[in-house]
Design an enzyme around this catalytic site. Structure first.
Site, PDB file in Angstrom:
ATOM      1  N   GLN A 149      49.323  35.178  48.220  1.00  0.00           N
ATOM      2  CA  GLN A 149      49.680  35.340  46.567  1.00  0.00           C
ATOM      3  C   GLN A 149      48.919  34.145  46.162  1.00  0.00           C
ATOM      4  O   GLN A 149      48.698  32.917  46.748  1.00  0.00           O
ATOM      5  CB  GLN A 149      51.085  35.254  46.667  1.00  0.00           C
ATOM      6  CG  GLN A 149      51.919  34.168  47.210  1.00  0.00           C
ATOM      7  CD  GLN A 149      53.126  33.605  46.903  1.00  0.00           C
ATOM      8  OE1 GLN A 149      53.858  34.609  46.226  1.00  0.00           O
ATOM      9  NE2 GLN A 149      53.653  32.695  47.487  1.00  0.00           N
TER      10      GLN A 149
ATOM     11  N   ASN B  51      39.864  33.156  41.350  1.00  0.00           N
ATOM     12  CA  ASN B  51      38.900  34.450  41.439  1.00  0.00           C
ATOM     13  C   ASN B  51      38.460  34.954  40.087  1.00  0.00           C
ATOM     14  O   ASN B  51      39.026  35.351  39.317  1.00  0.00           O
ATOM     15  CB  ASN B  51      39.929  35.637  41.838  1.00  0.00           C
ATOM     16  CG  ASN B  51      40.416  35.254  43.401  1.00  0.00           C
ATOM     17  OD1 ASN B  51      41.003  34.276  43.357  1.00  0.00           O
ATOM     18  ND2 ASN B  51      39.888  36.128  44.420  1.00  0.00           N
TER      19      ASN B  51
ATOM     20  N   GLY C 215      47.529  45.014  51.518  1.00  0.00           N
ATOM     21  CA  GLY C 215      47.199  45.520  50.112  1.00  0.00           C
ATOM     22  C   GLY C 215      48.317  44.870  49.030  1.00  0.00           C
ATOM     23  O   GLY C 215      48.344  45.144  48.036  1.00  0.00           O
TER      24      GLY C 215
ATOM     25  N   TYR D  76      35.166  26.200  53.871  1.00  0.00           N
ATOM     26  CA  TYR D  76      35.248  26.363  52.601  1.00  0.00           C
ATOM     27  C   TYR D  76      36.407  25.363  51.985  1.00  0.00           C
ATOM     28  O   TYR D  76      36.313  24.708  51.110  1.00  0.00           O
ATOM     29  CB  TYR D  76      35.275  27.668  52.182  1.00  0.00           C
ATOM     30  CG  TYR D  76      35.298  27.987  50.541  1.00  0.00           C
ATOM     31  CD1 TYR D  76      34.035  27.758  49.896  1.00  0.00           C
ATOM     32  CD2 TYR D  76      36.316  28.289  49.931  1.00  0.00           C
ATOM     33  CE1 TYR D  76      33.947  28.348  48.714  1.00  0.00           C
ATOM     34  CE2 TYR D  76      36.288  28.611  48.320  1.00  0.00           C
ATOM     35  CZ  TYR D  76      34.726  28.381  47.849  1.00  0.00           C
ATOM     36  OH  TYR D  76      34.963  28.680  46.559  1.00  0.00           O
TER      37      TYR D  76
HETATM   38  N1  LIG Z   1      33.572  33.148  41.735  1.00  0.00           N
HETATM   39  C1  LIG Z   1      34.870  32.674  41.991  1.00  0.00           C
HETATM   40  O1  LIG Z   1      35.793  33.387  41.949  1.00  0.00           O
HETATM   41  C2  LIG Z   1      35.000  31.090  42.473  1.00  0.00           C
HETATM   42  C3  LIG Z   1      36.556  30.591  42.567  1.00  0.00           C
HETATM   43  C4  LIG Z   1      36.534  29.444  43.039  1.00  0.00           C
HETATM   44  C5  LIG Z   1      35.628  28.515  42.928  1.00  0.00           C
HETATM   45  N2  LIG Z   1      34.102  29.008  42.629  1.00  0.00           N
HETATM   46  C6  LIG Z   1      33.182  28.125  42.973  1.00  0.00           C
HETATM   47  O2  LIG Z   1      32.230  28.108  41.811  1.00  0.00           O
HETATM   48  C7  LIG Z   1      30.991  27.815  42.352  1.00  0.00           C
HETATM   49  C8  LIG Z   1      29.906  29.075  42.057  1.00  0.00           C
HETATM   50  O3  LIG Z   1      30.472  30.252  42.654  1.00  0.00           O
HETATM   51  P1  LIG Z   1      29.884  31.679  42.534  1.00  0.00           P
HETATM   52  O4  LIG Z   1      31.073  32.641  42.268  1.00  0.00           O
HETATM   53  O5  LIG Z   1      28.901  31.497  41.150  1.00  0.00           O
HETATM   54  O6  LIG Z   1      29.141  31.933  43.556  1.00  0.00           O
HETATM   55  P2  LIG Z   1      27.499  32.370  44.128  1.00  0.00           P
HETATM   56  O7  LIG Z   1      27.485  32.369  45.662  1.00  0.00           O
HETATM   57  O8  LIG Z   1      27.190  33.511  43.301  1.00  0.00           O
HETATM   58  O9  LIG Z   1      26.742  30.957  43.613  1.00  0.00           O
HETATM   59  C9  LIG Z   1      26.587  29.645  44.414  1.00  0.00           C
HETATM   60  C10 LIG Z   1      25.074  29.260  43.905  1.00  0.00           C
HETATM   61  O10 LIG Z   1      25.077  27.830  44.738  1.00  0.00           O
HETATM   62  C11 LIG Z   1      23.742  28.232  45.514  1.00  0.00           C
HETATM   63  N3  LIG Z   1      23.696  27.147  46.828  1.00  0.00           N
HETATM   64  C12 LIG Z   1      24.533  27.452  47.865  1.00  0.00           C
HETATM   65  N4  LIG Z   1      24.297  26.716  48.931  1.00  0.00           N
HETATM   66  C13 LIG Z   1      23.365  25.815  48.196  1.00  0.00           C
HETATM   67  C14 LIG Z   1      22.829  24.452  48.593  1.00  0.00           C
HETATM   68  N5  LIG Z   1      23.328  23.863  50.050  1.00  0.00           N
HETATM   69  N6  LIG Z   1      22.021  23.860  47.768  1.00  0.00           N
HETATM   70  C15 LIG Z   1      21.736  24.469  46.573  1.00  0.00           C
HETATM   71  N7  LIG Z   1      21.962  25.781  46.252  1.00  0.00           N
HETATM   72  C16 LIG Z   1      23.005  26.106  46.827  1.00  0.00           C
HETATM   73  C17 LIG Z   1      23.657  29.636  45.945  1.00  0.00           C
HETATM   74  O11 LIG Z   1      22.181  30.175  46.148  1.00  0.00           O
HETATM   75  C18 LIG Z   1      24.054  30.454  44.524  1.00  0.00           C
HETATM   76  O12 LIG Z   1      23.045  30.351  43.567  1.00  0.00           O
HETATM   77  C19 LIG Z   1      31.030  27.490  43.834  1.00  0.00           C
HETATM   78  O13 LIG Z   1      30.911  26.201  44.082  1.00  0.00           O
HETATM   79  C20 LIG Z   1      32.323  28.096  44.230  1.00  0.00           C
HETATM   80  O14 LIG Z   1      33.030  27.407  45.101  1.00  0.00           O
HETATM   81  C21 LIG Z   1      33.993  30.314  42.416  1.00  0.00           C
HETATM   82  O1  LIG Z   2      39.400  31.994  43.673  1.00  0.00           O
HETATM   83  C1  LIG Z   2      39.160  31.352  44.497  1.00  0.00           C
HETATM   84  O2  LIG Z   2      39.836  30.230  44.489  1.00  0.00           O
HETATM   85  C2  LIG Z   2      38.529  31.680  45.778  1.00  0.00           C
HETATM   86  O3  LIG Z   2      38.782  33.147  45.920  1.00  0.00           O
HETATM   87  C3  LIG Z   2      37.812  33.954  46.606  1.00  0.00           C
HETATM   88  O4  LIG Z   2      38.468  34.080  47.899  1.00  0.00           O
HETATM   89  P1  LIG Z   2      39.390  35.421  48.091  1.00  0.00           P
HETATM   90  O5  LIG Z   2      40.500  35.468  46.998  1.00  0.00           O
HETATM   91  O6  LIG Z   2      39.892  35.417  49.514  1.00  0.00           O
HETATM   92  O7  LIG Z   2      38.336  36.586  47.534  1.00  0.00           O
HETATM   93  P2  LIG Z   2      37.978  38.085  47.971  1.00  0.00           P
HETATM   94  O8  LIG Z   2      37.127  37.990  49.091  1.00  0.00           O
HETATM   95  O9  LIG Z   2      37.555  38.777  46.687  1.00  0.00           O
HETATM   96  O10 LIG Z   2      39.453  38.668  48.653  1.00  0.00           O
HETATM   97  C4  LIG Z   2      40.384  38.945  47.484  1.00  0.00           C
HETATM   98  C5  LIG Z   2      41.536  39.699  48.206  1.00  0.00           C
HETATM   99  O11 LIG Z   2      41.026  40.998  48.217  1.00  0.00           O
HETATM  100  C6  LIG Z   2      41.047  41.587  49.563  1.00  0.00           C
HETATM  101  N1  LIG Z   2      39.858  42.299  49.795  1.00  0.00           N
HETATM  102  C7  LIG Z   2      38.572  41.893  49.741  1.00  0.00           C
HETATM  103  C8  LIG Z   2      37.660  42.750  49.787  1.00  0.00           C
HETATM  104  C9  LIG Z   2      37.763  44.243  50.048  1.00  0.00           C
HETATM  105  O12 LIG Z   2      36.794  45.090  50.263  1.00  0.00           O
HETATM  106  N2  LIG Z   2      39.117  44.617  50.168  1.00  0.00           N
HETATM  107  C10 LIG Z   2      39.804  43.906  50.114  1.00  0.00           C
HETATM  108  O13 LIG Z   2      41.292  44.414  49.940  1.00  0.00           O
HETATM  109  C11 LIG Z   2      41.109  40.324  50.585  1.00  0.00           C
HETATM  110  O14 LIG Z   2      41.865  40.789  51.626  1.00  0.00           O
HETATM  111  C12 LIG Z   2      41.843  39.410  49.841  1.00  0.00           C
HETATM  112  O15 LIG Z   2      43.449  39.714  49.669  1.00  0.00           O
HETATM  113  C13 LIG Z   2      36.485  33.618  46.174  1.00  0.00           C
HETATM  114  O16 LIG Z   2      35.731  34.600  47.219  1.00  0.00           O
HETATM  115  C14 LIG Z   2      36.069  31.996  46.559  1.00  0.00           C
HETATM  116  O17 LIG Z   2      34.774  31.766  46.379  1.00  0.00           O
HETATM  117  C15 LIG Z   2      36.906  31.308  45.643  1.00  0.00           C
HETATM  118  O18 LIG Z   2      36.985  30.019  45.828  1.00  0.00           O
END
Ligand SMILES: NC(=O)c1ccc[n+]([C@@H]2O[C@H](COP(=O)([O-])OP(=O)(O)OC[C@H]3O[C@@H](n4cnc5c(N)ncnc54)[C@H](O)[C@@H]3O)[C@@H](O)[C@H]2O)c1
Ligand SMILES: O=C(O)[C@H]1O[C@H](OP(=O)(O)OP(=O)(O)OC[C@H]2O[C@@H](n3ccc(=O)[nH]c3=O)[C@H](O)[C@@H]2O)[C@H](O)[C@@H](O)[C@@H]1O
Length: 347
Positions: free
Chosen positions: A306, A206, A239, A177
């Site tokens: 962090q 996030n 945590g 990723y």
């Molecule tokens: N939510 C966050 O905190 C967060 C943070 C940083 C970056 N992003 C980025 O934002 C975007 C959307 O994230 P989200 O939180 O909505 O996640 P999500 O998993 O809800 O959405 C991702 C979507 O992409 C589709 N998808 C996955 N692989 C695919 C493929 N090969 N072809 C076509 N469709 C595909 C999935 O079916 C889904 O609808 C992602 O690119 C993610 O990396 C999200």
């Molecule tokens: O914002 C971002 O850039 C990225 O952040 C997340 O990755 P992460 O921060 O690891 O997200 P979580 O899985 O929500 O974890 C956040 C924190 O919560 C903790 N966590 C997670 C799940 C849980 O049940 N309990 C818990 O303490 C994890 O250890 C971690 O420290 C997203 O999942 C990614 O898609 C995104 O790109």
């Protein structure tokens, strides 16, 4: 070629002029001002972006999604609408379509799902982004990539500015990723310099809100679902690791401003309010049920310790900053989770 200043102050060669729009774009059925493709539009962020873009009657919106983590349910209000189209498509395959803008979101985002099939995650980030850039080049479309704060890895600089190059493990379980997104960013800038493609790169921190999958695995959805089911909140050890949580409406506003503005990015879009996971668990407890237990469980490898965005650049260049506070956002998300889990609020 003349030298120009990039947004982070480095001297770079001026990019080529952007390619002209495809002649096919102006068919005799041309009606909308803007035809917009959203890859991953059936997912959490994508479906909120669809809602916002569909509010503008001049927009036509096309979603391409393979439904790996997304769902048609998220888009049901737009099914059959004359300005909306949904295509089952995997971005690792080429897509022939005539559009003016591309929001390229397709990629599983929860660590649980992106680690499930890591090779597919890399293909989605690399081949998927190449395909979308190829499409942008053919039709002269502007393309925005939703990159991530994970490009900073386990950051040694805090808060993170866009000029920080990151601290990423290239061979770890998260690399599919975070390294995948780093290559996707590289591809965006190479297509910009080499082919003049108009690019926008958002580094999202996030984001949470209604429509996250109930069993998505990310921390906010986990804690809310656990709290509403009366289960212990699973805080992964120690945590004390921090995250900064942005409500989805703020994020979508930032993405639309970035697409409409003149800066390529990369630009951080996130909420600088920083919380430890224990603080988040305490907040959820307080809001939903003060009797809940907090259980410390094992963490996963390479979990960033962090994370907090420096949003000076988005404030200055996009005139954007988040408005929704964590407690308010959690309450909005609680309503959605209660409906979907069928848990009524007792006052
Ligand atoms: N939510 C966050 O905190 C967060 C943070 C940083 C970056 N992003 C980025 O934002 C975007 C959307 O994230 P989200 O939180 O909505 O996640 P999500 O998993 O809800 O959405 C991702 C979507 O992409 C589709 N998808 C996955 N692989 C695919 C493929 N090969 N072809 C076509 N469709 C595909 C999935 O079916 C889904 O609808 C992602 O690119 C993610 O990396 C999200
Ligand atoms: O914002 C971002 O850039 C990225 O952040 C997340 O990755 P992460 O921060 O690891 O997200 P979580 O899985 O929500 O974890 C956040 C924190 O919560 C903790 N966590 C997670 C799940 C849980 O049940 N309990 C818990 O303490 C994890 O250890 C971690 O420290 C997203 O999942 C990614 O898609 C995104 O790109």
């Amino acid at each position: 070629m003349a030298a120009a200043n990039s947004s982070n102050g480095d001297s770079v060669k001026s990019p080529k002029r952007p390619p002209p729009p495809s002649p096919l774009r102006f068919s005799k059925f041309y009606q909308s001002n803007m035809r917009i493709l959203i890859t991953g539009g059936a997912g959490f962020i994508g479906s909120h972006l669809v809602d916002r873009l569909m509010e503008n009657e001049k927009n036509e919106v096309i979603v391409a999604d393979n439904y790996f983590t997304g769902s048609k349910d998220n888009l049901k209000k737009w099914m059959g609408h004359p300005r909306f189209e949904l295509i089952r498509h995997d971005v690792t395959e080429p897509l022939i379509i005539e559009v003016d803008q591309i929001y390229h979101l397709a990629c599983p985002a929860s660590p649980v799902f992106y680690k499930y099939n890591p090779v597919k995650t890399i293909k989605t980030n690399v081949i998927g982004t190449l395909n979308m850039l190829g499409l942008a080049k053919r039709v002269g479309a502007r393309i925005l990539l939703t990159s991530t704060s994970e490009v900073y890895g386990d950051p040694l600089e805090h808060p993170q500015t866009e000029t920080y190059w990151g601290n990423v493990n290239p061979i770890g379980v998260r690399s599919c990723y975070d390294e995948g997104k780093r290559v996707a960013e590289t591809l965006m800038f190479d297509y910009h310099r080499q082919h003049g493609i108009e690019i926008r790169v958002a580094r999202i921190f996030n984001t949470y809100g209604p429509r996250m999958n109930i069993d998505d695995g990310r921390v906010v959805s986990n804690f809310l679902a656990q709290a509403l089911r009366g289960e212990p909140l699973t805080v992964q050890s120690p945590g004390t690791q921090t995250r900064s949580f942005c409500y989805v409406s703020d994020l979508v506003d930032g993405l639309i401003r970035l697409m409409g503005g003149s800066d390529t990015g990369p630009i951080n879009i996130g909420n600088p309010g920083e919380f430890t996971m224990l603080e988040l668990a305490e907040t959820v407890k307080e809001l939903i049920n003060p009797d809940l237990e907090i259980k410390i469980v094992d963490n996963t490898p390479d979990d960033p310790r962090q994370r907090k965005p420096d949003i000076t650049k988005s404030k200055e260049l996009l005139h954007w900053e988040p408005k929704v506070k964590l407690r308010d956002g959690l309450t909005l998300m609680e309503e959605d989770f209660r409906l979907r889990l069928g848990v009524v609020k007792n006052n």
